[in-house]
Design an enzyme around this catalytic site. Structure first.
Site, short mmCIF file in Angstrom:
data_model
loop_
_atom_site.label_atom_id
_atom_site.label_comp_id
_atom_site.label_asym_id
_atom_site.label_seq_id
_atom_site.Cartn_x
_atom_site.Cartn_y
_atom_site.Cartn_z
N ASP A 92 24.12 44.45 8.80
CA ASP A 92 23.38 45.44 9.57
C ASP A 92 24.01 45.75 10.91
OD1 ASP A 92 21.28 45.65 7.63
OD2 ASP A 92 20.54 43.72 8.33
N ASP A 147 19.87 40.98 10.04
CA ASP A 147 20.48 39.65 9.99
C ASP A 147 21.81 39.58 10.72
OD1 ASP A 147 22.22 40.92 8.31
OD2 ASP A 147 21.58 39.87 6.49
N ASP A 194 15.02 45.13 8.77
CA ASP A 194 15.71 44.99 7.48
C ASP A 194 14.96 43.91 6.70
OD1 ASP A 194 17.95 45.11 5.56
OD2 ASP A 194 18.32 43.07 6.28
#
Length: 620
Positions: free
Chosen positions: A515, A511, A319
């Site tokens: 997510d 994080d 991400d």
């Protein structure tokens, strides 16, 4: 006197007695029953606990273990008159077990020292200002605690008074102390190095970082690797199989050759060789040592299975925001029209005075005088457009291009040269310019991508909810050729599933908060810098204790080294045992060779397993 010292003394006494029996004074030689009784003394001193364990195993129904094999083999050797070899087998077995326990304790002690995070007390500040030393479990959320120099922080909190440096090495693996002041957060398990800190707790002791880490370590045994499960299944089938084979060797050939004593000796040798100690001890030890090595580097792995999966990693998906970037926005470009740079920032920051949007926070940071005597009134936040407010009586609008179009202010978008979130600004209906807000890449992100590729992981992918221009610029800066932009959390989960179908074992790094769904669905989910997040700890398989993406490559390297050593131990242990079993069955290997095949191979495997705890840092 601890147990290991006692065993060493028993071994030493047994060896001295055997030497005494073999070198009796005046040429005296022990014969018959006297010799048996003399050798029985060192045999029992060295191996009485092995026999007791075998008896306990028979009583509990767990018959076919290494204690049973050693007991049957050595008792049989005594019956056959091989008194010295029976005692030697017990001595060498105990020596191997002692060495194995020592190696295991060393690894366990290193993890215990690493995870000895929870302090014995907390200095609770009472309402009257007095300080009371209490058990940390009694500290409630919102309490004020005082941490003196040299003390561990007992509960997560926010510093409300004081300046100091804190050592977060036990949490993050980083040796460099971190400076903290009023307003900064501190995590339990860190050590206060200098000044006195007053901290307001933000959670209970049970929910603090140190407690969550210890729970994570304690529950990691649940997730056993495929290799570990194989060893368990192997031992359950293998042990009774070799016992049956030994019985066949002892009973069937004498029917043909009429030499019961020779074949009984070979059967007993076969039993000694067959002990699966090397596998049963060394494989879990290798995983344990690797878990400790990872923990020292601030990488918490929830179980053996995830070390195994990490070693098979073929694709890593990151991400972007908060993982490869700092997650904090700042002004990266300013393009004024009909005003100066300072004037553009002035009116934009004041329009965003009451906004909590990341873009608004970035504007206020860029213009630190935003809280001057300027009058801001009639503030309105329009969803999907931006903010409008009266600043010193003038109507100021700050927001999207659509917002500018709706009020008739013409945008000068042709001068935008840098990607990011664009905040257009107008004053009294006239376009004043625009400000570009960008998330900043972490200094180690590019190095992390390089490190993963140096580990042989060619497919490194970035997912982001940002627009195409912003995503492309970040990917180019990082050296990532494959990226996907404008993705919602549900899109990320679907994309990771799609990638996994074509790439094998896929690791997702996020994080740990937004997510969480993707972390849970990936083959291995790695939550970065998310110790304070319950969602991260629950959803992720691996938790990194800081925000350094380089730790991903370190986790892969540690796992691959572990699995390489595990395979070495499995192949070598089984291979050498098969050779010695065959030689023993045909009388080409005696009891001494059997002792080497059992205890010697176990010692070699243990030494090899301990190497899992020593891993070089990844190359930057």
């Amino acid at each position: 006197m601890n147990g290991r010292v006692k065993i060493v003394l028993r071994i030493a006494i047994s060896v001295l007695i055997i030497l005494g029996i073999n070198y009796l004074p005046f040429g005296i030689k022990a014969e018959g029953a006297v010799k048996f009784l003399l050798y029985l003394i060192p045999y029992l001193i060295a191996g009485y606990d092995v026999i007791l364990e075998a008896i306990e195993g028979i009583k509990s129904g767990e018959v076919f273990d290494e204690h049973f094999l050693m007991s049957i083999a050595t008792i049989g050797a005594l019956i056959l008159g091989e008194y010295g070899e029976a005692s030697a087998v017990m001595i060498f077995y105990q020596l191997g077990e002692t060495f194995s326990d020592y190696a295991s304790d060393r690894t366990r002690d290193s993890i215990t020292a690493l995870m000895d995070l929870r302090p014995d007390y907390a200095n609770l500040e009472k309402k009257d200002g007095n300080i009371e030393r209490v058990d940390p479990s009694g500290v409630e959320t919102g309490s004020v605690i005082v941490i003196k120099p040299g003390e561990k922080i007992p509960v997560d909190g926010i510093v409300i008074e004081g300046n100091s440096g804190i050592d977060t090495g036990a949490l993050t693996g980083e040796s460099m102390p971190r400076s903290v002041k009023a307003g900064d957060s501190v995590l339990s398990g860190s050590v206060n190095l200098s000044g006195v800190l007053r901290v307001k707790t933000v959670c209970s002791f049970q929910q603090s970082t140190a407690s969550k880490i210890l729970e994570l370590i304690e529950s990691s045994e649940i997730n056993k690797s495929r290799t570990g499960k194989f060893i368990t299944r192997f031992s359950r089938v293998y042990t009774p199989a070799v016992c049956i084979a030994a019985l066949c060797i002892a009973l069937i050939p004498p029917l043909i050759y009429a030499d019961f004593s020779t074949w009984a000796y070979r059967a007993l040798t076969f039993l000694v060789v067959s002990c699966p100690c090397a596998l049963v001890v060394s494989v879990p030890l290798a995983f344990f040592a690797s878990t400790g090595a990872a923990g020292k580097r601030g990488i918490l792995v929830k179980g053996e299975i995830f070390i195994e999966r990490l070693a098979e990693t073929s694709c890593v998906v990151f991400d972007k925001t908060g993982t490869l970037t700092q997650g904090t926005f700042q002004v990266s470009a300013i393009h004024p029209e009909n005003c100066s740079v300072n004037e553009l920032l002035h009116i934009a920051a004041h329009a965003e005075r009451y906004s909590h949007h990341p873009a608004g926070e970035a504007l206020k940071k860029a213009y630190p005088n935003e809280d001057d005597m300027c009058i801001v009134e009639d503030v309105q936040e329009i969803a999907g457009y931006g903010v409008k407010a009266k600043v010193n009586g003038e109507l100021v609008c700050a927001g999207s291009e659509k917002f500018m179009a709706s009020i008739g202010a013409e945008c000068g978008c042709d001068c935008i040269h840098k990607s990011g979130t664009v905040i257009h600004v107008s004053e009294s209906g006239k376009y004043s310019g625009h400000v570009v807000i960008s998330d900043i890449l972490k200094s180690s992100s590019k190095e992390a991508v390089k490190a993963l590729k140096s580990e042989g992981i060619e497919r490194v992918i970035m997912l982001t909810g940002d627009n195409e221009n912003t995503a492309r610029e970040a990917a180019d800066a990082l050296g990532i050729s494959e990226y996907y932009s404008e993705m919602l959390p549900a899109d990320k989960a679907a994309k990771v599933d799609e990638i996994a179908e074509s790439s094998g074992v896929t690791v997702f790094v996020g994080d740990g908060i937004n997510d969480a769904p993707v972390l849970a669905r990936a083959d291995v989910g790695i939550a970065m810098g998310a110790l304070g997040s319950d969602a991260a700890v629950e959803a992720a398989d691996v938790v990194l204790m800081d925000d350094n993406p380089m730790k991903v490559a370190e986790a892969v390297r540690i796992s691959r080294r572990c699995m390489s050593i595990v395979r070495q131990n499995v192949y070598c242990s089984i291979g050498l045992k098969m050779i010695c079993l065959i030689l023993g069955a045909f009388g080409l290997a005696g009891m001494r060779a059997a002792v080497f095949a059992d205890t010697g191979v176990m010692c070699l495997a243990v030494v090899n397993a301990v190497r899992s705890g020593f891993v070089k840092n990844v190359k930057k």
